[in-house]
Design an enzyme around this catalytic site. Sequence first.
Site, PDB file in Angstrom:
ATOM      1  CB  SER A 133     104.508  23.769  21.271  1.00  0.00           C
ATOM      2  OG  SER A 133     103.351  23.597  20.487  1.00  0.00           O
ATOM      3  CE1 TYR A 144     102.888  19.219  23.941  1.00  0.00           C
ATOM      4  CE2 TYR A 144     101.894  21.131  22.886  1.00  0.00           C
ATOM      5  CZ  TYR A 144     102.878  20.147  22.922  1.00  0.00           C
ATOM      6  OH  TYR A 144     103.836  20.095  21.942  1.00  0.00           O
TER       7      TYR A 144
HETATM    8  P1  NAD Z   1     107.678  11.977  20.189  1.00  0.00           P
HETATM    9  O1  NAD Z   1     106.572  11.394  20.974  1.00  0.00           O
HETATM   10  O2  NAD Z   1     108.053  11.391  18.864  1.00  0.00           O
HETATM   11  O3  NAD Z   1     109.010  12.059  21.078  1.00  0.00           O
HETATM   12  C1  NAD Z   1     108.982  12.380  22.426  1.00  0.00           C
HETATM   13  C2  NAD Z   1     110.293  11.943  23.054  1.00  0.00           C
HETATM   14  O4  NAD Z   1     110.252  12.276  24.463  1.00  0.00           O
HETATM   15  C3  NAD Z   1     110.507  10.429  22.978  1.00  0.00           C
HETATM   16  O5  NAD Z   1     111.892  10.155  22.806  1.00  0.00           O
HETATM   17  C4  NAD Z   1     110.043   9.939  24.346  1.00  0.00           C
HETATM   18  O6  NAD Z   1     110.623   8.700  24.741  1.00  0.00           O
HETATM   19  C5  NAD Z   1     110.538  11.088  25.210  1.00  0.00           C
HETATM   20  N1  NAD Z   1     109.861  11.141  26.512  1.00  0.00           N
HETATM   21  C6  NAD Z   1     108.535  11.239  26.773  1.00  0.00           C
HETATM   22  N2  NAD Z   1     108.328  11.192  28.108  1.00  0.00           N
HETATM   23  C7  NAD Z   1     109.552  11.077  28.687  1.00  0.00           C
HETATM   24  C8  NAD Z   1     109.999  10.979  30.023  1.00  0.00           C
HETATM   25  N3  NAD Z   1     109.140  10.983  31.071  1.00  0.00           N
HETATM   26  N4  NAD Z   1     111.318  10.854  30.258  1.00  0.00           N
HETATM   27  C9  NAD Z   1     112.205  10.820  29.225  1.00  0.00           C
HETATM   28  N5  NAD Z   1     111.836  10.911  27.942  1.00  0.00           N
HETATM   29  C10 NAD Z   1     110.520  11.033  27.680  1.00  0.00           C
HETATM   30  O7  NAD Z   1     107.265  13.517  20.003  1.00  0.00           O
HETATM   31  P2  NAD Z   1     107.909  14.707  19.148  1.00  0.00           P
HETATM   32  O8  NAD Z   1     106.856  15.211  18.239  1.00  0.00           O
HETATM   33  O9  NAD Z   1     109.220  14.341  18.603  1.00  0.00           O
HETATM   34  O10 NAD Z   1     108.054  15.795  20.298  1.00  0.00           O
HETATM   35  C11 NAD Z   1     109.305  16.311  20.721  1.00  0.00           C
HETATM   36  C12 NAD Z   1     109.061  17.673  21.357  1.00  0.00           C
HETATM   37  O11 NAD Z   1     108.550  18.573  20.366  1.00  0.00           O
HETATM   38  C13 NAD Z   1     108.028  17.652  22.479  1.00  0.00           C
HETATM   39  O12 NAD Z   1     108.434  18.511  23.516  1.00  0.00           O
HETATM   40  C14 NAD Z   1     106.786  18.187  21.808  1.00  0.00           C
HETATM   41  O13 NAD Z   1     105.911  18.786  22.720  1.00  0.00           O
HETATM   42  C15 NAD Z   1     107.392  19.197  20.853  1.00  0.00           C
HETATM   43  N6  NAD Z   1     106.525  19.567  19.753  1.00  0.00           N
HETATM   44  C16 NAD Z   1     106.105  18.633  18.848  1.00  0.00           C
HETATM   45  C17 NAD Z   1     105.279  19.042  17.826  1.00  0.00           C
HETATM   46  C18 NAD Z   1     104.783  18.078  16.784  1.00  0.00           C
HETATM   47  O14 NAD Z   1     103.922  18.480  15.977  1.00  0.00           O
HETATM   48  N7  NAD Z   1     105.276  16.850  16.715  1.00  0.00           N
HETATM   49  C19 NAD Z   1     104.874  20.362  17.715  1.00  0.00           C
HETATM   50  C20 NAD Z   1     105.320  21.285  18.649  1.00  0.00           C
HETATM   51  C21 NAD Z   1     106.154  20.872  19.655  1.00  0.00           C
END
Ligand code: NAD
Length: 258
Positions: free
Chosen positions: A140, A153
Site C-alpha cells: 500500500s 495497517y
Molecule cells: P477487500 O476488502 O475488497 O478485499 C479483501 C479480500 O481479503 C477479500 O477477499 C477478503 O475476503 C479477504 N480476506 C480478508 N481477511 C481474510 C482472511 N483472514 N483470510 C482470507 N481472506 C481474507 O479489499 P481490497 O481493497 O480489495 O484490498 C486488497 C488488498 O489491497 C489488501 O491487502 C489491501 O490492504 C490492499 N490495498 C487496498 C487499497 C484500497 O484503496 N482499496 C489501497 C492499498 C492497498
Amino acid sequence: MSRVALITGSTSGIGLGIARAFAERGYDLMINGFGPEEEIQQIVSHFSATYGIKVGYHGADLSRPEQCVDLVHFTCKMFGTIDVLVNNAGMQYVSPIEDFPTERWNEIVAVNLSAPFHVTKTTLPLMRSRGAGRIINISSAHGLVGSPYKSAYVASKHGLIGLTKTVALEAANQNITCNAICPGWVLTPIVQKQIEAKAREKNISMDAAAYELLGEKHAIKKFARVEQIANLALFLASPEAELITGACYTIDGGWTAH
Ligand code: NAD
C-alpha cells in the site's frame, strides 16, 4: 501446460480484479477469501465458463498459519504447480493507538504480514523445484508513508515491503522474482467502509466524503481502478519483468510524491 496463479483474498475488490486479469490470460486459478457461498460459487463457475480455465477455491482463514500452509498444499494437489503467487488479502482498522484493541492489532498483522510469510515460505520450495516463479505482494502507499490511527495497517504494510525485499534477495538467480505493488485509494469495500465512516462522522454526503479522502492524499484526485492494479500484476508476472525484483511500484496518484 497452462500456468497457475494463487491469489489470496480474491473474492472481492483488488484480488478479484487480479484474478479476472489472470483468467483472461488463460491462467488456472486458486481463489481464496471470505464471502457468501453462492457468490463464491458464482465467481468460480463464471471464470471457468467464460475463460475455459480450471478454477479452485479454498476458504483458508489466513490469520491462521496452518490454514495458510493448507492453502498452498491444496493448490499443489489440484494443479501440481504454482507459477504466480499474489499475496493480496488484507484488512484495516482505524483507531488511535491508545484505544487500538490488541486483538485487532494481532489479527491485522496476522493477515497482512504473517500470512504472506507463511504462504511464501510454503510456496517457494515448489517454485525452486520448477525453476520459475513470480511473487507479488499487495502492500500500500501505507507501506511507504504513515497516517494517524492506522498503526497496525501501516506497520504491517511497511513490514510486507521488507519481506518483499528479503524474499527477492533469497530467490535471486533462480528465475523467481518478488515485488510489491503499493496502491493509493482504490474504491473497494475496504475503502467504502472508511468513506461511510467519514460521511457519518462529518455529516456530509458519500461523494463529499470520498472527495475529502482523495484530497487528503492523492495529488491526482481520482481513485485508482482495480484493473490498473491488475495490469501491473500481469506485467510483473511476464517475462519482460525478469530483472525487476525487490521493487515497490506505487499506483497512488502522487500520494507518496509529497
Ligand atoms: P477487500 O476488502 O475488497 O478485499 C479483501 C479480500 O481479503 C477479500 O477477499 C477478503 O475476503 C479477504 N480476506 C480478508 N481477511 C481474510 C482472511 N483472514 N483470510 C482470507 N481472506 C481474507 O479489499 P481490497 O481493497 O480489495 O484490498 C486488497 C488488498 O489491497 C489488501 O491487502 C489491501 O490492504 C490492499 N490495498 C487496498 C487499497 C484500497 O484503496 N482499496 C489501497 C492499498 C492497498
